[in-house]
Design an enzyme around this catalytic site. Structure first.
Site, PDB file in Angstrom:
ATOM      1  N   GLU A 278      87.615  23.942 -23.927  1.00  0.00           N
ATOM      2  CA  GLU A 278      86.670  23.441 -24.937  1.00  0.00           C
ATOM      3  C   GLU A 278      87.109  23.844 -26.344  1.00  0.00           C
ATOM      4  OE1 GLU A 278      84.275  21.339 -24.354  1.00  0.00           O
ATOM      5  OE2 GLU A 278      84.628  21.375 -22.201  1.00  0.00           O
ATOM      6  N   ASP A 362      93.830  20.818 -22.352  1.00  0.00           N
ATOM      7  CA  ASP A 362      94.339  21.542 -21.185  1.00  0.00           C
ATOM      8  C   ASP A 362      95.555  22.382 -21.574  1.00  0.00           C
ATOM      9  OD1 ASP A 362      92.404  20.686 -19.470  1.00  0.00           O
ATOM     10  OD2 ASP A 362      93.635  19.179 -18.449  1.00  0.00           O
TER      11      ASP A 362
HETATM   12 ZN    ZN Z   1      87.710  18.203 -22.292  1.00  0.00          ZN
END
Ligand code: ZN
Length: 418
Positions: A278, A362
């Site tokens: 996030e 990611d």
């Molecule tokens: Zn995401």
């Protein structure tokens, strides 16, 4: 027949058939792969879980057929079927003022559409979600939510609608630019009040208590140079067993929200990895980029609407009779109803864009936490949400903002080695 009627019908048929075709492909693809867990997930996900995910996906997709047909049917009934004409005439008996008439016309149309949506939403919650053990909502809660949402929509929507209709009537040829400014101001206002005023109407938010987890998260945030005005736990388990985590607000009101269901399921290292993902969205300015793009798109839409509302074929082609052209409220209403029919085939573009962001977030999580922990967390979430690991690639390209499970995990594994 008007040429525009023909174009509209072709677009509607094309969009509806594409939606039905994508759903059928999706169901077929999931069924073909339901008897074997993909290798990369076999150590964590049992065949029973995999089959449950397949059944759940197919049940949801089948309910989607009905939703596709209801939407297409309503759209036809409102436009070529004369529904908007009837509604407009009905209100004209009571209201003379074009602004007041426009407001009730638009609100009553949305009201009818929302009412038509209730049985389906009820079925999703109390039949499908219930059957798969996700639903925690009571009927009372379902209807209270509905009333709260409608009241909120009216409270926020009425001033905005009044403002836009007024600008359309009074500002002449460049009204669309003023309306766009009003739209931006409204959106920023809602974003600003969402975490502190709107979200608490539906859920309880309590500060994160767990001291060790808190220290861990604060260390990660310091390392990433991120400031938030609070870590909160949301009682997502009141309504459903699905888990999630998100950021909300901007500037000083920024806060991090964890669903209690997520905290219950993930270990601290996995929570840290999810949070790092996030944070990656924030560090790469994805939120701001999305907001800027959506504002640019809405400028284009207002400009197009500014052109369309002056064209009598726009009304006539959609089966609507107006006393005079331009007719602000009717143009606005038609535009919102009909636009999705013309933009559906562009969905994959926004999916590609949002997947690019997911890969970047990611990669950020892999650098600042651990790719391995994130993979474990994701697999737990796929399992808990009964999300399919084997979606149809084309269906996924249209509807999913996130990459399919195996592509996402493979990308994370490559980050691990890098
Ligand atoms: Zn995401």
């Amino acid at each position: 027949m008007q040429i525009f009627t023909l174009i509209f019908l072709i677009a509607l048929i094309l969009t509806t058939l594409t939606q039905v075709w994508l759903s059928a492909r999706h169901i077929r693809h999931v069924r073909i792969h339901q008897d074997r867990v993909p290798e990369e997930f076999a150590s964590q996900i049992s065949l029973a879980d995999h089959k449950k995910a397949a059944d759940y996906t197919c049940a949801k997709t089948r309910a989607g057929y009905l939703s596709i047909l209801i939407h297409a049917g309503l759209l036809l009934a409102f436009t070529l079927g004369g529904g908007l004409n009837a509604l407009s005439e009905f209100w004209a008996n009571w209201l003379n003022d074009p602004l007041a008439h426009g407001m009730v016309l638009i609100f009553s149309t949305f009201f009818i559409m929302s009412v038509a949506e209730i049985p389906l939403s009820y079925y999703r919650t109390f039949v499908i979600e219930e059957q798969f053990g996700f639903n925690k909502m009571t009927r009372a809660m379902f209807f209270t939510d509905l009333i709260k949402q409608s009241a909120l929509g009216l409270l926020l929507g009425a001033p905005l609608l009044f403002c836009v209709l007024w600008l359309m009537e009074k500002m002449g040829g460049s009204w669309w630019l003023y309306a766009w400014f009003a739209w931006i101001a409204f959106n920023l206002f809602v974003l600003a009040i969402f975490p502190t005023w709107i979200a608490p109407l539906f859920n309880k938010f309590t500060p994160l208590e767990d001291a060790t987890l808190k220290t861990r998260i604060e260390q990660l945030m310091n390392k990433c140079g991120f400031k938030a005005s609070g870590l909160f736990v949301m009682d997502g388990s009141r309504r459903s067993n699905h888990g999630n985590a998100y950021f909300t607000g901007f500037g000083k009101t920024k806060r991090i929200v964890f669903f209690d269901t997520l905290l219950a399921r993930l270990n601290p290292a996995e929570i840290e990895a999810v949070l790092a993902h996030e944070l990656g969205h924030f560090k790469h300015r994805h939120v701001i980029k999305r907001i800027v793009i959506s504002f640019a798109m809405s400028l284009a839409f207002f400009w197009i609407l500014g052109y369309l509302m002056e064209q009598s074929w726009f009304y006539a082609g959609l089966g609507v009779e107006v006393a005079s052209v331009p007719s602000a409220a009717m143009a606005l209403l038609l535009f919102f109803l009909v636009m999705p029919v013309f933009t559906f085939l562009l969905h994959p573009i926004s999916s590609i864009y949002s997947r690019k962001h997911e890969f970047e977030a990611d990669a950020y999580a892999a650098r600042n936490a651990s790719a391995d922990d994130l993979i474990h967390a994701l697999v737990k979430l796929y399992q808990d949400n009964a999300a399919t690991l084997t979606p149809d690639p084309l269906h996924s390209a249209f509807y999913d903002s996130h990459p399919p499970a195996s592509i996402r995990v493979a990308h994370l594994q490559s980050q691990e080695q890098a």
